[in-house]
Design an enzyme around this catalytic site. Structure first.
Site, PDB file in Angstrom:
ATOM      1  N   GLY A  16       0.811  -1.200   0.000  1.00 48.64           N
ATOM      2  CA  GLY A  16       0.000   0.000   0.000  1.00 48.64           C
ATOM      3  C   GLY A  16       0.852   1.261   0.000  1.00 48.64           C
ATOM      4  N   HIS A  17       0.338   2.303   0.637  1.00 48.55           N
ATOM      5  CA  HIS A  17       0.958   3.628   0.602  1.00 48.55           C
ATOM      6  C   HIS A  17       2.301   3.641   1.319  1.00 48.55           C
ATOM      7  CE1 HIS A  17       0.867   7.974   0.175  1.00 48.55           C
ATOM      8  NE2 HIS A  17       1.019   8.143   1.471  1.00 48.55           N
ATOM      9  N   PHE A  18       2.354   3.034   2.499  1.00 52.50           N
ATOM     10  CA  PHE A  18       3.587   2.985   3.276  1.00 52.50           C
ATOM     11  C   PHE A  18       4.268   1.641   3.048  1.00 52.50           C
ATOM     12  CE2 PHE A  18       1.496   6.390   5.826  1.00 52.50           C
ATOM     13  CZ  PHE A  18       2.503   7.344   5.698  1.00 52.50           C
TER      14      PHE A  18
END
Length: 287
Positions: free
Chosen positions: A263-265
């Site tokens: 995901g984003h991180f």
């Protein structure tokens, strides 16, 4: 490897940074995203310290750096980039690669496009520079840019624990959810809950539109200077979508593109994989 922690004065403000490795080795500056701090690089600093000299600052208003009020500091992405570059100047880092994620992209790419001779390479991990990368997540913010007064309460609500927790866990495969430390969003919330900090973050949300206006300049920098670029992107990111990763290759056809099941991180779940990609890429890029 040992990670060292320092605070220096830049433009009259305390700027905190973490460092690891030997300053004689190739330099990689790690530029964090929202709503976190240099703490997001806690593992990467150790993973790469044998091969590189790493510096990870906290921006003004984030982490352990100074947090002047809105009346005392111009919280714009230009100002955050200026102070960050001031830190690098204070450390006498004339040439360096940058790792950009989320807010690290508009900050790092301001530095790079205005000082191209200083940039050896770019690693972008969900660090957007193209409108292609915007997902439906941004619809509310685009409405905010049309009518700040009406939509600001909704935007401010995104600074709560549930929203921050989602940033860390959305798009993470079920078999890797246990790699995401709850310390990450707990630490972020402790910084966000400081008196005055949420107002700072809302101001930066408002000014994110200036980054979109800067995209053409960033893209021209890519086309003109062709910095060696590694794209290591969490392909399940619902904030900066995978098309934002692919878009880089329009202006940087030699860029290395790696789409991770993250995901984003992405560092939270794929830190060793990203470290291995950097170890393979950066020595070739700066040779």
């Amino acid at each position: 490897m040992v990670v060292r922690h320092h605070t220096v004065r830049v433009n009259g403000l305390d700027v905190f940074y973490r460092e690891a490795g030997d300053p004689a080795k190739p330099v990689l500056v790690l530029l964090h995203g929202f709503p976190t701090s240099s703490a997001m690089f806690r593992d990467l600093l150790r993973d790469l310290a044998d091969d590189f000299y790493l510096v990870a600052p906290d921006y003004i208003g984030f982490g352990q750096s100074a947090m002047p009020s809105l009346d005392e500091f111009d919280y714009s992405f230009d100002s955050l980039a200026e102070v960050t570059l001031g830190l690098l100047d204070a450390l006498r880092l004339d040439r360096f690669a940058i790792y950009i994620q989320d807010y690290g992209a508009p900050i790092g790419l301001r530095i790079a496009s205005r000082n191209p001779e200083r940039i050896t390479a770019i690693v972008t991990q969900n660090g957007n520079a193209y409108e292609d990368g915007f997902t439906p997540f941004w619809d509310g913010l685009f409405e905010y840019y049309k009518d700040r007064e009406t939509h600001e309460p909704t935007v401010a609500s995104s600074l709560g624990l549930e929203a921050i927790h989602w940033q860390y866990t959305h798009g993470v495969p079920a078999d890797r959810l246990d790699r995401v430390s709850p310390d990450s969003w707990t630490l972020d919330m402790s910084y966000l809950n400081r008196p005055g900090n949420k107002e700072i973050q809302v101001q930066l949300f408002w000014l994110y539109q200036t980054n979109i206006a800067s995209y053409p300049a960033f893209q021209e920098y890519f086309r003109t200077h062709r910095p060696p670029t590694l794209i290591a992107w969490g392909r399940n990111d619902e904030i900066f979508g995978v098309e934002g990763a692919r878009a880089y290759t329009r202006d940087l056809p030699d860029a290395e593109l790696h789409l991770l099941d993250a995901g984003h991180f992405a560092l939270e779940t794929h830190g060793p994989e990203i470290a291995a990609l950097i170890r393979g890429f950066l020595p070739r890029a700066v040779a």
